[in-house]
Design a protein around this motif. Structure first.
Motif, short mmCIF file in Angstrom:
data_model
loop_
_atom_site.label_atom_id
_atom_site.label_comp_id
_atom_site.label_asym_id
_atom_site.label_seq_id
_atom_site.Cartn_x
_atom_site.Cartn_y
_atom_site.Cartn_z
N VAL A 130 0.81 -1.17 0.18
CA VAL A 130 -0.01 0.06 -0.04
C VAL A 130 0.90 1.22 0.06
CG1 VAL A 130 -1.80 1.43 1.28
CG2 VAL A 130 -1.82 -1.14 0.96
N ILE A 131 1.85 1.25 0.72
CA ILE A 131 2.79 2.44 0.84
C ILE A 131 3.27 2.62 -0.63
CG2 ILE A 131 5.20 3.51 1.60
CD1 ILE A 131 4.62 1.89 4.26
N GLY A 132 3.84 1.52 -1.21
CA GLY A 132 4.29 1.84 -2.61
C GLY A 132 3.32 2.42 -3.40
N HIS A 133 2.20 2.09 -3.55
CA HIS A 133 0.96 2.50 -4.62
C HIS A 133 0.68 4.14 -4.15
CE1 HIS A 133 0.53 -0.91 -7.06
NE2 HIS A 133 0.33 -1.74 -5.95
N LYS A 143 9.97 4.00 -11.36
CA LYS A 143 10.94 2.84 -11.10
C LYS A 143 11.19 2.69 -9.86
CE LYS A 143 13.46 3.41 -15.73
NZ LYS A 143 14.54 3.99 -16.35
N ILE A 144 11.50 3.55 -8.99
CA ILE A 144 11.94 3.53 -7.59
C ILE A 144 10.69 2.74 -6.80
CG2 ILE A 144 11.28 5.41 -6.63
CD1 ILE A 144 14.56 4.22 -5.95
N VAL A 145 9.36 2.88 -7.31
CA VAL A 145 8.29 2.46 -6.42
C VAL A 145 8.15 0.97 -7.12
CG1 VAL A 145 5.82 2.32 -6.52
CG2 VAL A 145 7.12 4.61 -6.38
N HIS A 146 8.61 0.57 -8.09
CA HIS A 146 8.53 -0.69 -8.59
C HIS A 146 9.75 -1.59 -8.11
CE1 HIS A 146 6.53 0.25 -12.80
NE2 HIS A 146 5.79 0.47 -11.83
N ILE A 147 10.90 -0.96 -7.90
CA ILE A 147 12.12 -1.63 -6.98
C ILE A 147 11.41 -1.87 -5.57
CG2 ILE A 147 14.32 -1.46 -6.34
CD1 ILE A 147 15.04 0.19 -8.45
N LEU A 148 10.82 -0.86 -4.99
CA LEU A 148 10.26 -1.18 -3.61
C LEU A 148 9.39 -2.27 -3.76
CD1 LEU A 148 10.04 -0.19 -0.65
CD2 LEU A 148 8.18 1.20 -1.34
N GLY A 215 5.81 -1.28 -17.89
CA GLY A 215 6.13 -0.22 -16.97
C GLY A 215 5.06 0.20 -15.89
N LYS A 216 3.99 -0.23 -15.78
CA LYS A 216 3.07 0.13 -14.70
C LYS A 216 2.67 -1.08 -13.92
CE LYS A 216 -0.76 3.14 -13.90
NZ LYS A 216 0.03 3.58 -12.69
N PHE A 217 2.65 -0.96 -12.41
CA PHE A 217 1.93 -1.98 -11.63
C PHE A 217 0.55 -1.33 -11.35
CE2 PHE A 217 5.93 -3.54 -9.89
CZ PHE A 217 6.23 -4.49 -10.91
N LEU B 31 19.08 2.44 -15.78
CA LEU B 31 18.50 1.25 -15.52
C LEU B 31 17.25 1.26 -16.44
CD1 LEU B 31 18.11 0.54 -11.72
CD2 LEU B 31 19.77 -0.48 -13.09
N ASP B 32 16.96 0.08 -17.41
CA ASP B 32 15.86 0.28 -18.35
C ASP B 32 14.80 -0.86 -17.42
OD1 ASP B 32 17.22 1.38 -20.28
OD2 ASP B 32 17.97 -0.59 -21.03
N TYR B 33 13.52 -0.85 -18.06
CA TYR B 33 12.86 -1.47 -17.23
C TYR B 33 12.93 -3.10 -17.01
CZ TYR B 33 9.22 2.09 -16.58
OH TYR B 33 8.91 3.20 -16.09
N GLU B 34 13.78 -3.44 -18.02
CA GLU B 34 14.13 -5.01 -17.96
C GLU B 34 15.10 -5.07 -16.62
OE1 GLU B 34 16.36 -4.97 -21.95
OE2 GLU B 34 16.64 -6.66 -20.88
#
Lengths: 252, 206
Positions: A130-133, A143-148, A215-217, B31-34
């Motif tokens: 939930v924090i991420g979204h 990108k940083i949210v995806h990594i998290l 590129g989107k969650f 960093l790319d998406y991959e």
């Protein structure tokens, strides 16, 4: 085991909009971090305790966490009073305890506890997903949210992998000691974990591609301010402004 | 090597955030998406590896591993460490919001520096790999302790003694990190040598 102990969304604070909680926690933490007077800091600590009660956290786990980070603060109490220069309060053997040192240690103790209690009440009670979204909605780069989110997703998986490897080396009679063999074993174990995570990441990415990752969650959480949020917003603003005013009054 | 909440001054906290933002932006740009999945999963594995407590005499220390993080991720170390520290804060309450920027900086700057200082030697000079890997693990922790000390001294000059104590107290950690890095890098160079360069550097897949 890693787990999220503080989540219990029957309590008031935990039902507030996560975006509101993140913004308020950030503003409040920075405000408290910049205060200097003990009066303000004690008030802030009391406010943090109130938030903690409203968040309904598990007190046994809380006590453990508080003990852990206050043991760090205790180290400061051992060093700071004797290393600060200033007006002498007591003499213990070759050391001089200074007024400034004691005041500074007290300041740090109050500040760090006030900030951490508020953090536990507002943020640690929220699932990381939930924090991420919520962060994404608050304009943090995707990108940083995806990594998290991915790190959160796989931290538990990799911990299990680690437990498996530990069981394996224990079965083979490994007892950690202060010697090269121990360091070598741990280093190889870590190396193995890294290699497996890289392989896993490869598979994860392929799976993401298969499901049409662009590129989107997407999140099923609808973030919308509700009535309780609108009621809380003025209280939150008043808290911070009130503390700032108090700090200003104490200064003059 | 973790500065608690409420210790540092506003200017140090803000500059920590600003510099971390720059470093993270550079990392994300590379960093790319991959690569996102790779950084995410590796960041999770560094998180788990840093939970390992290594015995030293009667006590034990947990490893920081920023040298290896730097070797494997290059500039990607910034987002990876930022995320790992955020998770540490949310899951274990080691640190909170205000010190996140400066703590990321303290660990990620040495990581990136180690990548540039030691990365190419480790990849290209197999004879020197042991010595270089030790230097990498040692330097990463040493620089981190120096940065932490500097952050404290910029806050309050009276922190001088504390800063010196932090650096001295980390000497055993530096040595152990060095030793562990030697074995870990040696292991990776035998099993998966292509992992020892930041993956945004080349196009060939692992």
């Amino acid at each position: 085991m890693i787990s999220e102990f503080f989540i219990n969304d029957t309590f008031f604070i935990q039902r507030l909009d996560p975006r509101l909680r993140i913004v308020f926690a950030t503003a409040y933490s920075f405000a408290v971090a910049l205060f200097a007077h003990l009066q303000t800091l004690i008030t802030a600590l009391l406010i943090s305790c109130m938030m903690l009660v409203m968040a309904g956290v598990n007190f046994r786990v809380l006590a453990k966490r508080l003990l852990a980070f206050n043991s760090l603060v205790l180290l400061l109490w051992l060093v700071l009073p004797i290393t600060f220069s200033g007006e002498a309060l007591y003499y213990i053997g070759p050391f001089t305890i200074t007024r400034e040192g004691v005041l500074f240690s007290a300041q740090i103790t109050l500040k760090s506890n006030a900030i951490m209690l508020a953090f536990i009440a507002l943020i640690a009670t929220t699932p990381v997903s939930v924090i991420g979204h919520a962060l994404e909605k608050l304009f943090i780069p995707q990108k940083i949210v995806h990594i998290l989110l991915l790190t959160y997703r796989y931290v538990f998986v990799i911990e299990q992998e680690y437990q498996r490897l530990i069981r394996a080396i224990k079965t083979r009679g490994f007892i950690p000691k202060t010697n090269i063999h121990t360091y070598k074993t741990y280093a190889y174990l870590m190396g193995m974990i890294f290699i497996r995570s890289v392989d896993r990441a490869q598979r994860v990415y392929q799976a993401m591609i298969c499901r049409g990752f662009e590129g989107k969650f997407h999140s099923m959480d609808l973030f919308a301010l509700k009535r309780q949020d609108y009621i809380c917003l003025p209280f939150m603003t008043t808290t911070i402004i009130g503390l700032e005013v108090l700090e200003w009054i104490v200064t003059i | 090597m973790h500065i608690s909440e409420g210790v540092l001054s506003g200017s140090v906290l803000i500059s920590g955030f600003a510099l971390t933002a720059v470093g993270t932006a550079v990392g994300l740009k590379k960093l790319d998406y991959e690569h996102i999945a790779q950084v995410g999963v590796l960041s999770a594995s560094f998180f788990v590896a840093s939970l390992i407590h290594v015995p030293i005499g009667p006590s034990n220390v947990h490893l920081i591993l920023n040298g290896i993080v730097g070797l494997l991720l290059g500039w990607g170390a910034f987002p990876a460490i930022l995320v790992a520290l955020s998770l540490q804060a949310v899951l274990f309450q080691f640190g909170g919001i205000t010190s996140l920027g400066i703590n990321t900086l303290i660990m990620a700057v040495p990581a990136v520096m180690c990548y540039y200082l030691f990365g190419s030697i480790i990849r290209n000079r197999p004879k020197w790999i042991g010595f270089t890997a030790f230097a990498c693990g040692f330097t990463a922790v040493f620089l981190g302790a120096v940065l932490a000390g500097a952050a404290l001294i910029f806050t309050e000059e009276n922190f001088l003694t504390v800063s010196a104590l932090i650096i001295v107290a980390h000497i055993p950690v530096m040595i152990i990190e060095g030793i562990v890095t030697v074995f870990c890098v040696g292991f990776l160079s035998k099993v998966r040598p292509e992992m020892l360069s930041a993956f945004y550097e080349k196009e060939s897949r692992w």
